[in-house]
Write an enzyme that holds these catalytic residues in place. Sequence first.
Site, PDB file in Angstrom:
ATOM      1  CG  ASP A 106       0.490   0.712   4.670  1.00 53.52           C
ATOM      2  OD1 ASP A 106       1.686   0.631   4.963  1.00 53.52           O
ATOM      3  OD2 ASP A 106      -0.287  -0.229   4.746  1.00 53.52           O
ATOM      4  CG  ASN A 127       6.663  -0.200  -0.947  1.00 50.26           C
ATOM      5  OD1 ASN A 127       6.669  -0.607  -2.115  1.00 50.26           O
ATOM      6  ND2 ASN A 127       5.659  -0.436  -0.128  1.00 50.26           N
ATOM      7  CG  PHE A 128      11.925  -3.814  -2.942  1.00 51.53           C
ATOM      8  CD1 PHE A 128      10.908  -4.674  -3.330  1.00 51.53           C
ATOM      9  CD2 PHE A 128      12.648  -3.165  -3.934  1.00 51.53           C
ATOM     10  CE1 PHE A 128      10.620  -4.874  -4.667  1.00 51.53           C
ATOM     11  CE2 PHE A 128      12.363  -3.356  -5.264  1.00 51.53           C
ATOM     12  CZ  PHE A 128      11.345  -4.213  -5.637  1.00 51.53           C
ATOM     13  CE1 TYR A 142       3.066  -6.060   4.653  1.00 56.16           C
ATOM     14  CE2 TYR A 142       4.103  -7.380   6.340  1.00 56.16           C
ATOM     15  CZ  TYR A 142       3.763  -7.186   5.022  1.00 56.16           C
ATOM     16  OH  TYR A 142       4.124  -8.101   4.077  1.00 56.16           O
ATOM     17  CD  GLU A 143      -1.586   1.716   8.270  1.00 54.45           C
ATOM     18  OE1 GLU A 143      -1.627   1.987   7.072  1.00 54.45           O
ATOM     19  OE2 GLU A 143      -1.441   2.582   9.151  1.00 54.45           O
ATOM     20  CD  GLN A 154      -2.902   1.277   2.321  1.00 55.95           C
ATOM     21  OE1 GLN A 154      -3.466   2.326   2.572  1.00 55.95           O
ATOM     22  NE2 GLN A 154      -3.188   0.172   2.986  1.00 55.95           N
ATOM     23  CE  LYS A 190      11.651  -8.442   4.602  1.00 55.02           C
ATOM     24  NZ  LYS A 190      11.324  -9.720   3.963  1.00 55.02           N
ATOM     25  N   GLY A 235      -7.676  19.869  19.697  1.00 53.78           N
ATOM     26  CA  GLY A 235      -7.240  21.261  19.746  1.00 53.78           C
ATOM     27  C   GLY A 235      -7.763  21.922  21.006  1.00 53.78           C
ATOM     28  N   GLY A 236      -8.032  23.201  20.920  1.00 51.59           N
ATOM     29  CA  GLY A 236      -8.492  23.922  22.104  1.00 51.59           C
ATOM     30  C   GLY A 236      -9.998  23.823  22.318  1.00 51.59           C
ATOM     31  CE  LYS A 291      16.226 -11.332  -5.559  1.00 48.12           C
ATOM     32  NZ  LYS A 291      15.597 -11.958  -4.411  1.00 48.12           N
ATOM     33  CD  GLN A 302     -15.553  27.576  16.440  1.00 42.50           C
ATOM     34  OE1 GLN A 302     -16.692  27.489  15.996  1.00 42.50           O
ATOM     35  NE2 GLN A 302     -14.548  28.031  15.738  1.00 42.50           N
TER      36      GLN A 302
END
Length: 417
Positions: A169, A96-97, A139-140, A17, A137, A249-250, A75, A274
Amino acid sequence: MTKPLEGIKIIDFTHVQAGPACTQLLAWYGADVIKVERPGAGDVTRSQLRDIPGVDALYFTMLNSNKKSLTLDTKTAEGKEVLTRLIKQSDVLVENFGPGALDRMGFTWEHIKELNPGMIVASVKGFSDGHHYEDLKVYENVAQCAGGAASTTGFDDGPPTVSAAALGDSNTGMHLAIGILTALHARNRNGGKGQKVAVSMQDSVLNLCRVKLRDQQRLDRVGYLEEYPQYPHGSFTDVVPRGGNAGGGGQPGWVLKCKGWETDKNAYIYFTIQGHAWAPICRAIGKPEWIDDPAYMTASARQDKIFDIFGTIEAWLADKTKFEAVNILRKFDIPCAPVMTMKELANDESLRASGTIAEVDHKERGKYLTVGSPIKFSDLKVEITGSPLLGEHTNEVLETLGYSSREIAALHEAKAV
Ligand code: CAO
Protein backbone atom coordinates in the site's frame (compact mmCIF):
# COMPACT_ATOMS: atom_id res chain seq x y z
CA MET A 1 7.10 30.66 3.64
CA THR A 2 5.84 29.37 0.29
CA LYS A 3 5.63 25.60 0.23
CA PRO A 4 7.22 23.82 -2.74
CA LEU A 5 3.98 22.38 -4.15
CA GLU A 6 1.79 25.40 -3.46
CA GLY A 7 -0.46 26.12 -6.46
CA ILE A 8 -0.68 22.47 -7.51
CA LYS A 9 -4.32 21.40 -7.29
CA ILE A 10 -4.95 17.70 -6.83
CA ILE A 11 -8.25 15.82 -7.15
CA ASP A 12 -7.78 13.06 -4.63
CA PHE A 13 -10.04 10.23 -5.71
CA THR A 14 -8.23 7.76 -3.49
CA HIS A 15 -9.31 5.47 -0.71
CA VAL A 16 -7.99 2.98 1.83
CA GLN A 17 -4.17 3.27 2.02
CA ALA A 18 -2.16 3.12 -1.22
CA GLY A 19 -3.61 6.24 -2.84
CA PRO A 20 -4.16 8.31 0.33
CA ALA A 21 -0.54 7.79 1.42
CA CYS A 22 0.56 9.34 -1.89
CA THR A 23 -1.71 12.37 -1.80
CA GLN A 24 -1.04 12.99 1.91
CA LEU A 25 2.66 13.29 1.13
CA LEU A 26 1.95 15.82 -1.63
CA ALA A 27 -0.37 17.76 0.70
CA TRP A 28 2.37 18.01 3.33
CA TYR A 29 4.60 19.70 0.80
CA GLY A 30 1.96 22.28 -0.10
CA ALA A 31 -0.32 20.84 -2.79
CA ASP A 32 -4.02 21.71 -2.52
CA VAL A 33 -5.44 18.20 -2.14
CA ILE A 34 -9.21 17.85 -2.44
CA LYS A 35 -10.36 14.44 -1.34
CA VAL A 36 -13.50 13.42 -3.24
CA GLU A 37 -15.72 11.08 -1.25
CA ARG A 38 -19.09 9.47 -1.64
CA PRO A 39 -21.78 11.44 0.29
CA GLY A 40 -22.88 9.81 3.52
CA ALA A 41 -20.12 7.21 3.67
CA GLY A 42 -16.81 8.59 2.50
CA ASP A 43 -13.56 6.65 2.48
CA VAL A 44 -14.23 3.24 4.03
CA THR A 45 -11.33 3.77 6.46
CA ARG A 46 -13.30 6.51 8.24
CA SER A 47 -15.29 3.74 9.89
CA GLN A 48 -12.85 0.83 9.82
CA LEU A 49 -11.26 -0.28 13.13
CA ARG A 50 -12.76 2.62 15.07
CA ASP A 51 -11.46 3.17 18.60
CA ILE A 52 -13.97 5.95 19.44
CA PRO A 53 -17.64 5.40 18.46
CA GLY A 54 -18.81 7.77 15.72
CA VAL A 55 -15.41 9.42 15.25
CA ASP A 56 -13.17 9.01 12.20
CA ALA A 57 -10.86 6.05 12.77
CA LEU A 58 -7.10 6.47 13.12
CA TYR A 59 -6.77 4.51 9.89
CA PHE A 60 -8.33 7.50 8.15
CA THR A 61 -6.86 10.33 10.21
CA MET A 62 -3.30 9.05 9.80
CA LEU A 63 -3.51 8.90 6.00
CA ASN A 64 -5.49 12.01 5.18
CA SER A 65 -3.94 14.92 7.05
CA ASN A 66 -3.55 18.32 5.35
CA LYS A 67 -6.38 17.56 2.87
CA LYS A 68 -9.81 19.03 2.15
CA SER A 69 -12.91 16.83 1.86
CA LEU A 70 -15.51 17.28 -0.86
CA THR A 71 -18.46 14.90 -0.94
CA LEU A 72 -19.62 14.12 -4.45
CA ASP A 73 -21.73 11.40 -6.00
CA THR A 74 -20.03 11.05 -9.34
CA LYS A 75 -22.71 8.70 -10.62
CA THR A 76 -25.31 11.51 -10.74
CA ALA A 77 -25.46 13.97 -13.66
CA GLU A 78 -24.93 16.92 -11.28
CA GLY A 79 -21.98 15.17 -9.65
CA LYS A 80 -20.38 14.52 -13.05
CA GLU A 81 -20.77 18.23 -13.86
CA VAL A 82 -18.97 19.20 -10.63
CA LEU A 83 -16.18 16.75 -11.38
CA THR A 84 -15.90 18.11 -14.92
CA ARG A 85 -15.43 21.64 -13.60
CA LEU A 86 -12.92 20.40 -11.06
CA ILE A 87 -10.91 18.58 -13.73
CA LYS A 88 -10.75 21.75 -15.84
CA GLN A 89 -9.23 23.63 -12.90
CA SER A 90 -6.83 21.00 -11.53
CA ASP A 91 -3.34 19.73 -12.26
CA VAL A 92 -3.48 16.14 -11.08
CA LEU A 93 -6.16 13.48 -10.55
CA VAL A 94 -5.09 10.57 -8.36
CA GLU A 95 -7.20 7.42 -8.07
CA ASN A 96 -6.95 3.88 -6.79
CA PHE A 97 -10.35 2.48 -7.67
CA GLY A 98 -10.80 -1.10 -8.74
CA PRO A 99 -9.92 -1.76 -12.41
CA GLY A 100 -12.13 0.16 -14.86
CA ALA A 101 -14.14 2.11 -12.25
CA LEU A 102 -13.06 5.57 -13.49
CA ASP A 103 -13.95 4.59 -17.08
CA ARG A 104 -17.34 3.29 -15.95
CA MET A 105 -17.92 6.64 -14.24
CA GLY A 106 -17.49 8.21 -17.70
CA PHE A 107 -14.06 9.72 -17.06
CA THR A 108 -11.76 7.88 -19.42
CA TRP A 109 -8.22 9.14 -19.99
CA GLU A 110 -9.28 10.35 -23.46
CA HIS A 111 -12.19 12.33 -22.01
CA ILE A 112 -10.11 13.83 -19.19
CA LYS A 113 -7.44 14.85 -21.73
CA GLU A 114 -10.07 16.62 -23.78
CA LEU A 115 -11.31 18.50 -20.73
CA ASN A 116 -7.81 19.46 -19.62
CA PRO A 117 -4.79 18.61 -21.81
CA GLY A 118 -2.46 19.52 -18.94
CA MET A 119 -4.00 17.01 -16.56
CA ILE A 120 -1.86 14.30 -15.00
CA VAL A 121 -3.93 11.23 -14.19
CA ALA A 122 -2.18 9.01 -11.67
CA SER A 123 -3.46 5.54 -10.85
CA VAL A 124 -2.69 2.68 -8.51
CA LYS A 125 -3.90 -0.76 -9.51
CA GLY A 126 -3.05 -4.21 -8.17
CA PHE A 127 -1.44 -5.30 -11.42
CA SER A 128 -0.15 -3.34 -14.39
CA ASP A 129 -2.15 -2.71 -17.57
CA GLY A 130 -2.08 -5.74 -19.83
CA HIS A 131 -1.00 -8.10 -17.02
CA HIS A 132 -2.86 -11.42 -17.02
CA TYR A 133 -4.28 -10.46 -13.58
CA GLU A 134 -5.17 -6.88 -14.54
CA ASP A 135 -8.85 -7.39 -13.65
CA LEU A 136 -8.13 -8.29 -10.00
CA LYS A 137 -8.87 -6.08 -7.02
CA VAL A 138 -5.96 -6.06 -4.64
CA TYR A 139 -5.20 -5.29 -1.00
CA GLU A 140 -1.88 -5.02 0.84
CA ASN A 141 -1.15 -8.66 1.59
CA VAL A 142 -2.36 -9.81 -1.81
CA ALA A 143 0.28 -7.55 -3.35
CA GLN A 144 2.99 -8.76 -0.99
CA CYS A 145 2.27 -12.31 -2.15
CA ALA A 146 2.09 -11.34 -5.84
CA GLY A 147 5.28 -9.26 -5.72
CA GLY A 148 7.63 -11.86 -4.23
CA ALA A 149 7.85 -10.50 -0.67
CA ALA A 150 5.85 -13.27 1.03
CA SER A 151 7.70 -16.22 -0.53
CA THR A 152 11.01 -14.79 0.67
CA THR A 153 9.92 -13.62 4.15
CA GLY A 154 9.73 -15.74 7.30
CA PHE A 155 11.56 -18.88 8.33
CA ASP A 156 12.39 -21.88 6.18
CA ASP A 157 10.17 -24.25 8.18
CA GLY A 158 7.16 -21.86 8.19
CA PRO A 159 4.67 -20.65 5.58
CA PRO A 160 5.15 -17.62 3.29
CA THR A 161 4.84 -14.56 5.56
CA VAL A 162 3.72 -11.00 4.94
CA SER A 163 5.55 -8.04 6.41
CA ALA A 164 3.99 -5.56 8.82
CA ALA A 165 5.47 -2.76 6.71
CA ALA A 166 2.96 -1.65 4.06
CA LEU A 167 5.00 -2.77 1.08
CA GLY A 168 1.87 -3.13 -1.04
CA ASP A 169 0.00 0.00 0.00
CA SER A 170 2.07 2.92 1.26
CA ASN A 171 5.10 1.80 -0.71
CA THR A 172 3.06 1.91 -3.92
CA GLY A 173 1.78 5.35 -2.92
CA MET A 174 5.37 6.57 -2.57
CA HIS A 175 6.19 5.25 -6.04
CA LEU A 176 3.13 7.05 -7.39
CA ALA A 177 4.20 10.31 -5.74
CA ILE A 178 7.55 10.08 -7.54
CA GLY A 179 5.67 9.43 -10.79
CA ILE A 180 3.44 12.47 -10.27
CA LEU A 181 6.35 14.79 -9.48
CA THR A 182 8.19 13.49 -12.54
CA ALA A 183 5.14 14.12 -14.74
CA LEU A 184 4.74 17.64 -13.30
CA HIS A 185 8.38 18.34 -14.09
CA ALA A 186 7.92 16.97 -17.61
CA ARG A 187 4.82 19.15 -18.08
CA ASN A 188 6.86 22.25 -17.29
CA ARG A 189 9.26 21.34 -20.07
CA ASN A 190 6.92 20.17 -22.80
CA GLY A 191 4.50 23.00 -23.17
CA GLY A 192 2.09 22.01 -20.44
CA LYS A 193 1.10 18.57 -21.73
CA GLY A 194 -0.16 16.17 -19.09
CA GLN A 195 0.16 12.41 -19.10
CA LYS A 196 -1.03 9.22 -17.49
CA VAL A 197 1.06 7.78 -14.66
CA ALA A 198 0.38 4.23 -13.49
CA VAL A 199 1.91 2.19 -10.71
CA SER A 200 0.95 -1.35 -9.83
CA MET A 201 1.19 -2.75 -6.33
CA GLN A 202 2.82 -5.93 -7.61
CA ASP A 203 5.53 -3.93 -9.39
CA SER A 204 6.17 -1.74 -6.36
CA VAL A 205 6.61 -4.74 -4.08
CA LEU A 206 8.90 -6.40 -6.61
CA ASN A 207 10.94 -3.21 -6.85
CA LEU A 208 11.66 -3.53 -3.13
CA CYS A 209 12.41 -7.25 -3.57
CA ARG A 210 15.12 -6.46 -6.11
CA VAL A 211 17.78 -8.24 -4.04
CA LYS A 212 15.69 -11.40 -4.02
CA LEU A 213 15.67 -11.42 -7.83
CA ARG A 214 19.44 -10.95 -7.55
CA ASP A 215 19.50 -14.03 -5.30
CA GLN A 216 17.40 -16.10 -7.71
CA GLN A 217 19.95 -15.54 -10.44
CA ARG A 218 22.87 -16.31 -8.12
CA LEU A 219 21.08 -19.48 -7.00
CA ASP A 220 20.46 -20.52 -10.61
CA ARG A 221 24.16 -20.15 -11.32
CA VAL A 222 25.86 -21.58 -8.24
CA GLY A 223 23.17 -23.59 -6.42
CA TYR A 224 23.53 -21.97 -2.98
CA LEU A 225 23.41 -18.57 -1.23
CA GLU A 226 26.13 -18.22 1.33
CA GLU A 227 24.47 -15.48 3.40
CA TYR A 228 21.32 -17.53 4.06
CA PRO A 229 21.01 -19.67 7.23
CA GLN A 230 20.57 -22.74 4.98
CA TYR A 231 24.29 -22.46 4.09
CA PRO A 232 26.43 -24.47 4.58
CA HIS A 233 24.66 -27.02 6.80
CA GLY A 234 21.16 -27.01 5.21
CA SER A 235 19.96 -27.46 1.66
CA PHE A 236 18.57 -25.32 -1.16
CA THR A 237 15.93 -25.99 -3.79
CA ASP A 238 15.77 -24.08 -7.08
CA VAL A 239 13.88 -21.07 -5.61
CA VAL A 240 15.07 -18.35 -3.24
CA PRO A 241 14.23 -19.62 0.26
CA ARG A 242 12.96 -17.71 3.27
CA GLY A 243 16.01 -16.40 5.04
CA GLY A 244 14.66 -15.72 8.53
CA ASN A 245 16.51 -12.76 9.99
CA ALA A 246 19.62 -13.09 7.86
CA GLY A 247 21.19 -9.92 6.52
CA GLY A 248 20.22 -9.37 2.91
CA GLY A 249 23.56 -7.93 1.80
CA GLY A 250 27.09 -9.21 2.12
CA GLN A 251 27.18 -8.84 5.93
CA PRO A 252 25.93 -11.71 8.11
CA GLY A 253 23.42 -10.47 10.67
CA TRP A 254 20.80 -11.86 13.02
CA VAL A 255 18.37 -10.83 15.73
CA LEU A 256 20.02 -11.64 19.09
CA LYS A 257 18.54 -12.09 22.56
CA CYS A 258 19.33 -9.56 25.26
CA LYS A 259 18.65 -9.43 29.00
CA GLY A 260 15.00 -10.14 29.74
CA TRP A 261 14.12 -11.91 26.47
CA GLU A 262 12.40 -14.69 28.44
CA THR A 263 9.59 -12.33 29.45
CA ASP A 264 9.92 -9.41 26.99
CA LYS A 265 9.25 -10.51 23.42
CA ASN A 266 11.23 -7.59 22.05
CA ALA A 267 14.36 -7.73 24.21
CA TYR A 268 16.54 -8.21 21.15
CA ILE A 269 19.03 -6.30 19.05
CA TYR A 270 19.92 -6.69 15.40
CA PHE A 271 23.62 -7.40 15.16
CA THR A 272 25.65 -7.17 11.96
CA ILE A 273 29.05 -8.74 11.50
CA GLN A 274 30.45 -6.22 9.08
CA GLY A 275 33.68 -7.65 7.65
CA HIS A 276 36.00 -4.77 8.48
CA ALA A 277 34.48 -4.45 11.96
CA TRP A 278 35.60 -7.94 12.94
CA ALA A 279 38.43 -6.73 15.22
CA PRO A 280 36.22 -4.20 17.08
CA ILE A 281 33.50 -6.86 17.43
CA CYS A 282 35.99 -9.26 19.03
CA ARG A 283 37.19 -6.53 21.38
CA ALA A 284 33.63 -5.48 22.26
CA ILE A 285 32.46 -9.00 23.13
CA GLY A 286 35.65 -9.94 25.00
CA LYS A 287 37.06 -12.34 22.43
CA PRO A 288 40.32 -10.63 21.37
CA GLU A 289 41.88 -14.01 20.61
CA TRP A 290 39.52 -14.35 17.61
CA ILE A 291 41.00 -11.30 15.87
CA ASP A 292 44.00 -13.10 14.38
CA ASP A 293 42.77 -16.66 14.65
CA PRO A 294 42.76 -18.15 11.10
CA ALA A 295 39.61 -20.09 12.03
CA TYR A 296 37.78 -16.77 12.55
CA MET A 297 39.64 -13.92 10.93
CA THR A 298 38.00 -13.98 7.47
CA ALA A 299 34.34 -13.93 6.49
CA SER A 300 34.65 -17.28 4.70
CA ALA A 301 36.39 -18.88 7.70
CA ARG A 302 33.53 -17.70 9.93
CA GLN A 303 30.76 -18.83 7.61
CA ASP A 304 30.30 -22.41 8.81
CA LYS A 305 30.23 -21.35 12.47
CA ILE A 306 28.33 -18.11 12.14
CA PHE A 307 25.51 -19.27 14.42
CA ASP A 308 28.03 -20.38 17.06
CA ILE A 309 29.49 -16.86 16.87
CA PHE A 310 26.03 -15.37 17.27
CA GLY A 311 25.58 -17.72 20.27
CA THR A 312 28.77 -16.34 21.85
CA ILE A 313 27.53 -12.79 21.29
CA GLU A 314 24.20 -13.72 22.90
CA ALA A 315 26.06 -15.01 25.96
CA TRP A 316 27.78 -11.61 26.15
CA LEU A 317 24.39 -9.89 25.80
CA ALA A 318 22.73 -11.95 28.56
CA ASP A 319 23.30 -9.32 31.29
CA LYS A 320 22.64 -6.26 29.09
CA THR A 321 19.35 -4.73 28.04
CA LYS A 322 18.97 -4.00 24.33
CA PHE A 323 19.61 -0.31 24.97
CA GLU A 324 22.68 -0.94 27.14
CA ALA A 325 24.07 -3.31 24.52
CA VAL A 326 23.69 -0.78 21.70
CA ASN A 327 25.28 1.92 23.86
CA ILE A 328 28.36 -0.27 24.22
CA LEU A 329 28.47 -1.50 20.62
CA ARG A 330 28.09 1.98 19.12
CA LYS A 331 31.47 2.88 20.66
CA PHE A 332 33.02 0.11 18.56
CA ASP A 333 31.32 1.36 15.37
CA ILE A 334 29.30 -1.83 14.99
CA PRO A 335 26.10 -1.53 12.89
CA CYS A 336 23.31 -2.55 15.28
CA ALA A 337 20.01 -1.34 16.75
CA PRO A 338 17.53 -2.33 19.43
CA VAL A 339 14.35 -4.03 18.20
CA MET A 340 11.93 -1.17 18.85
CA THR A 341 8.29 -1.65 19.78
CA MET A 342 5.56 0.71 18.57
CA LYS A 343 5.18 1.93 22.17
CA GLU A 344 8.87 2.81 22.37
CA LEU A 345 8.76 4.55 18.99
CA ALA A 346 5.68 6.55 19.99
CA ASN A 347 7.56 7.91 22.99
CA ASP A 348 10.98 8.30 21.36
CA GLU A 349 12.24 11.81 22.08
CA SER A 350 14.38 12.03 18.94
CA LEU A 351 11.47 11.05 16.69
CA ARG A 352 9.24 13.59 18.43
CA ALA A 353 11.86 16.31 18.05
CA SER A 354 12.38 15.61 14.34
CA GLY A 355 8.64 15.54 13.64
CA THR A 356 8.70 11.93 12.44
CA ILE A 357 6.26 11.18 15.26
CA ALA A 358 3.83 14.10 15.21
CA GLU A 359 1.00 14.95 17.59
CA VAL A 360 -1.96 16.32 15.66
CA ASP A 361 -5.24 17.89 16.68
CA HIS A 362 -8.50 16.56 15.26
CA LYS A 363 -11.81 18.40 15.59
CA GLU A 364 -13.70 15.44 17.05
CA ARG A 365 -11.01 13.06 18.26
CA GLY A 366 -8.70 15.50 20.02
CA LYS A 367 -4.98 14.76 19.91
CA TYR A 368 -3.55 11.73 18.15
CA LEU A 369 -0.17 10.57 16.97
CA THR A 370 0.76 10.16 13.36
CA VAL A 371 3.91 9.54 11.36
CA GLY A 372 5.11 12.85 10.00
CA SER A 373 7.25 13.45 6.95
CA PRO A 374 10.16 11.03 6.76
CA ILE A 375 11.73 13.42 4.24
CA LYS A 376 13.45 16.44 5.83
CA PHE A 377 14.17 19.66 3.96
CA SER A 378 16.47 22.52 4.88
CA ASP A 379 13.96 25.07 3.55
CA LEU A 380 10.65 23.51 4.53
CA LYS A 381 9.24 22.74 7.93
CA VAL A 382 6.47 20.25 7.31
CA GLU A 383 3.40 20.98 9.40
CA ILE A 384 0.86 18.23 9.82
CA THR A 385 -2.75 19.31 10.25
CA GLY A 386 -5.72 17.11 11.25
CA SER A 387 -7.65 15.16 8.64
CA PRO A 388 -10.90 16.74 7.36
CA LEU A 389 -14.36 15.70 8.49
CA LEU A 390 -16.50 14.14 5.76
CA GLY A 391 -17.58 16.92 3.40
CA GLU A 392 -16.04 19.62 5.57
CA HIS A 393 -14.95 21.64 2.55
CA THR A 394 -17.76 20.80 0.12
CA ASN A 395 -19.29 24.27 -0.02
CA GLU A 396 -15.91 26.00 -0.05
CA VAL A 397 -14.72 23.91 -3.03
CA LEU A 398 -18.03 24.38 -4.89
CA GLU A 399 -17.70 28.16 -4.48
CA THR A 400 -14.21 28.10 -6.01
CA LEU A 401 -15.75 26.22 -8.96
CA GLY A 402 -18.16 29.13 -9.49
CA TYR A 403 -21.35 27.66 -7.99
CA SER A 404 -23.71 30.21 -6.41
CA SER A 405 -25.27 29.61 -2.98
CA ARG A 406 -28.55 28.73 -4.67
CA GLU A 407 -26.85 26.20 -6.95
CA ILE A 408 -24.97 24.72 -4.00
CA ALA A 409 -28.24 24.29 -2.10
CA ALA A 410 -29.70 22.54 -5.15
CA LEU A 411 -26.73 20.16 -5.33
CA HIS A 412 -27.30 19.25 -1.66
CA GLU A 413 -31.02 18.84 -2.35
CA ALA A 414 -30.28 16.47 -5.25
CA LYS A 415 -27.90 14.51 -2.96
CA ALA A 416 -25.15 15.00 -5.55
CA VAL A 417 -22.82 16.37 -2.82
N1 CAO B 1 -19.41 8.57 -6.21
C1 CAO B 1 -20.02 7.53 -6.81
N2 CAO B 1 -19.44 6.32 -6.94
C2 CAO B 1 -18.21 6.16 -6.41
C3 CAO B 1 -17.55 7.20 -5.76
C4 CAO B 1 -18.20 8.46 -5.67
N3 CAO B 1 -17.64 9.48 -5.06
N4 CAO B 1 -16.35 6.72 -5.35
C5 CAO B 1 -16.29 5.45 -5.73
N5 CAO B 1 -17.40 5.09 -6.36
C6 CAO B 1 -17.73 3.79 -6.95
C7 CAO B 1 -16.83 3.41 -8.09
O1 CAO B 1 -17.16 4.12 -9.25
C8 CAO B 1 -17.09 1.93 -8.18
O2 CAO B 1 -18.28 1.70 -8.90
P1 CAO B 1 -18.44 0.55 -10.03
O3 CAO B 1 -17.63 -0.60 -9.60
O4 CAO B 1 -19.91 0.34 -10.01
O5 CAO B 1 -17.97 1.11 -11.30
C9 CAO B 1 -17.42 1.53 -6.75
O6 CAO B 1 -17.52 2.76 -6.02
C10 CAO B 1 -16.43 0.62 -6.07
O7 CAO B 1 -15.11 1.10 -6.25
P2 CAO B 1 -13.89 0.14 -6.00
O8 CAO B 1 -13.90 -1.02 -6.94
O9 CAO B 1 -12.66 0.95 -6.04
O10 CAO B 1 -14.13 -0.31 -4.48
P3 CAO B 1 -14.11 -1.72 -3.75
O11 CAO B 1 -14.41 -1.43 -2.34
O12 CAO B 1 -14.96 -2.74 -4.42
O13 CAO B 1 -12.60 -2.23 -3.88
C11 CAO B 1 -10.22 -2.05 -3.65
C12 CAO B 1 -11.59 -1.71 -3.06
C13 CAO B 1 -9.17 -1.35 -2.81
C14 CAO B 1 -10.00 -3.58 -3.57
C15 CAO B 1 -10.17 -1.57 -5.11
O14 CAO B 1 -10.47 -0.21 -5.14
C16 CAO B 1 -8.83 -1.80 -5.80
O15 CAO B 1 -8.47 -2.92 -6.16
N6 CAO B 1 -8.08 -0.71 -6.00
C17 CAO B 1 -6.84 -0.73 -6.74
C18 CAO B 1 -5.76 -1.34 -5.92
C19 CAO B 1 -5.58 -0.60 -4.62
O16 CAO B 1 -5.34 0.58 -4.57
N7 CAO B 1 -5.62 -1.37 -3.54
C20 CAO B 1 -5.11 -0.83 -2.29
C21 CAO B 1 -6.10 -0.48 -1.37
S1 CAO B 1 -5.27 -0.15 0.13
O17 CAO B 1 -5.15 -1.64 0.84
